[in-house]
Scaffold this motif. Structure first.
Motif, short mmCIF file in Angstrom:
data_model
loop_
_atom_site.label_atom_id
_atom_site.label_comp_id
_atom_site.label_asym_id
_atom_site.label_seq_id
_atom_site.Cartn_x
_atom_site.Cartn_y
_atom_site.Cartn_z
N ILE A 1 -29.18 20.34 26.22
CA ILE A 1 -29.39 21.69 25.70
C ILE A 1 -30.75 22.16 26.22
N VAL A 2 -30.76 23.30 26.86
CA VAL A 2 -32.02 23.93 27.27
C VAL A 2 -32.24 25.09 26.31
N LEU A 3 -33.32 25.03 25.57
CA LEU A 3 -33.66 26.09 24.61
C LEU A 3 -34.85 26.85 25.17
N ARG A 4 -34.59 28.06 25.62
CA ARG A 4 -35.64 28.88 26.23
C ARG A 4 -36.35 29.70 25.16
N ALA A 5 -37.68 29.78 25.28
CA ALA A 5 -38.47 30.51 24.29
C ALA A 5 -39.66 31.18 24.97
N GLY A 6 -40.24 32.11 24.26
CA GLY A 6 -41.45 32.77 24.74
C GLY A 6 -42.67 31.90 24.50
N ASP A 7 -43.84 32.51 24.63
CA ASP A 7 -45.09 31.79 24.40
C ASP A 7 -45.18 31.37 22.94
N PHE A 8 -45.66 30.16 22.73
CA PHE A 8 -45.72 29.60 21.38
C PHE A 8 -46.81 30.24 20.53
N VAL A 9 -46.47 30.42 19.26
CA VAL A 9 -47.43 30.72 18.20
C VAL A 9 -47.27 29.54 17.27
N GLU A 10 -48.32 28.71 17.15
CA GLU A 10 -48.15 27.47 16.41
C GLU A 10 -49.16 27.22 15.31
N THR A 32 -58.20 39.32 22.57
CA THR A 32 -58.17 39.37 24.04
C THR A 32 -56.71 39.33 24.44
N TYR A 33 -56.25 40.39 25.09
CA TYR A 33 -54.84 40.46 25.46
C TYR A 33 -54.70 40.30 26.96
N PRO A 34 -53.80 39.39 27.41
CA PRO A 34 -53.69 39.07 28.83
C PRO A 34 -53.00 40.10 29.71
N GLY A 35 -52.33 41.08 29.13
CA GLY A 35 -51.60 42.04 29.95
C GLY A 35 -51.73 43.45 29.45
N PRO A 36 -51.03 44.37 30.09
CA PRO A 36 -51.03 45.75 29.61
C PRO A 36 -50.45 45.81 28.19
N LEU A 37 -51.06 46.58 27.34
CA LEU A 37 -50.67 46.64 25.93
C LEU A 37 -49.32 47.31 25.69
N ASP A 38 -48.79 47.99 26.70
CA ASP A 38 -47.52 48.69 26.52
C ASP A 38 -46.32 47.89 27.01
N ARG A 39 -46.51 46.63 27.40
CA ARG A 39 -45.43 45.80 27.92
C ARG A 39 -44.95 44.83 26.85
N THR A 40 -43.64 44.66 26.75
CA THR A 40 -43.05 43.72 25.80
C THR A 40 -43.25 42.29 26.31
N HIS A 41 -43.65 41.42 25.41
CA HIS A 41 -43.85 40.01 25.73
C HIS A 41 -43.12 39.16 24.69
N ALA A 42 -42.56 38.04 25.12
CA ALA A 42 -41.79 37.17 24.23
C ALA A 42 -42.69 36.11 23.59
N TRP A 43 -42.56 35.98 22.27
CA TRP A 43 -43.31 35.01 21.48
C TRP A 43 -42.35 34.16 20.67
N ALA A 44 -42.73 32.93 20.38
CA ALA A 44 -41.89 32.04 19.57
C ALA A 44 -42.75 31.33 18.53
#
Length: 174
Positions: A1-10, A32-44
């Motif tokens: 099983i490959v479980l794909r996820a966004g960047d971890f919040v732990e 400190t935000y690594p990208g443009p603030l208007d872009r959707t980013h995946a978090w887990a």
């Protein structure tokens, strides 16, 4: 099983984006935000991801020999993430951009930094992870909402770095 996820919040400093970089200076009222603030980013939220992994392992008999499953987590723009952090901390936060120039300067001497730079595109292109298959396989799975998960993560961090953070009572932390 490959479980794909966004960047971890732990909720602990382990070298990941959220705790070590995004909220690394929350004690100073800064994000400190690594990208443009208007872009959707995946978090887990890692406890939810772990719960989903256990559920998938238990459902193994119903799966094909090889399955790739997306964990939807939270798909947030930088603006939405900052707004959630402001709600949780109860104060306005200053937002700084990631100093990518500094990483480029260090990259010739560090394979790890070169790896980070190679993944910069994930901050520049909006993306989210499709959780339809996970919902199909685990219909009763209910992850924490964004505010509850972020509050739990901040509470788990060093209390000096996250003043006046409280975990909402709804949802609970697993």
């Amino acid at each position: 099983i490959v479980l794909r996820a966004g960047d971890f919040v732990e909720g602990r400093r382990s070298g990941n984006w959220f705790e070590d970089h995004v909220v690394g200076r929350l004690d100073a009222g800064r994000v400190t935000y690594p990208g443009p603030l208007d872009r959707t980013h995946a978090w887990a939220w890692l406890p939810d991801l772990a719960e989903a992994a256990v559920g998938l392992a238990a459902a193994r008999a119903r799966l094909a020999p090889f399955e790739t499953v997306g964990f939807p987590g939270w798909s947030l723009t930088g603006h939405e993430l900052v707004a959630a952090l402001e709600r949780i901390t109860g104060r306005p936060l200053a937002v700084r951009s990631m100093p990518w120039w500094a990483l480029r300067a260090v990259a010739p001497f560090s394979g790890d930094v070169r790896g980070v730079l190679s993944m910069r595109w994930l901050w520049e292109r909006p993306h989210e992870i499709d959780g339809a298959r996970l919902a199909e396989l685990l219909p009763g799975f209910r992850p924490l909402d964004v505010d509850s998960g972020l509050a739990a993560a901040l509470e788990r961090l060093d209390s000096a770095a996250t003043p006046s953070v409280s975990v909402p009572t709804t949802g609970g932390v697993r």
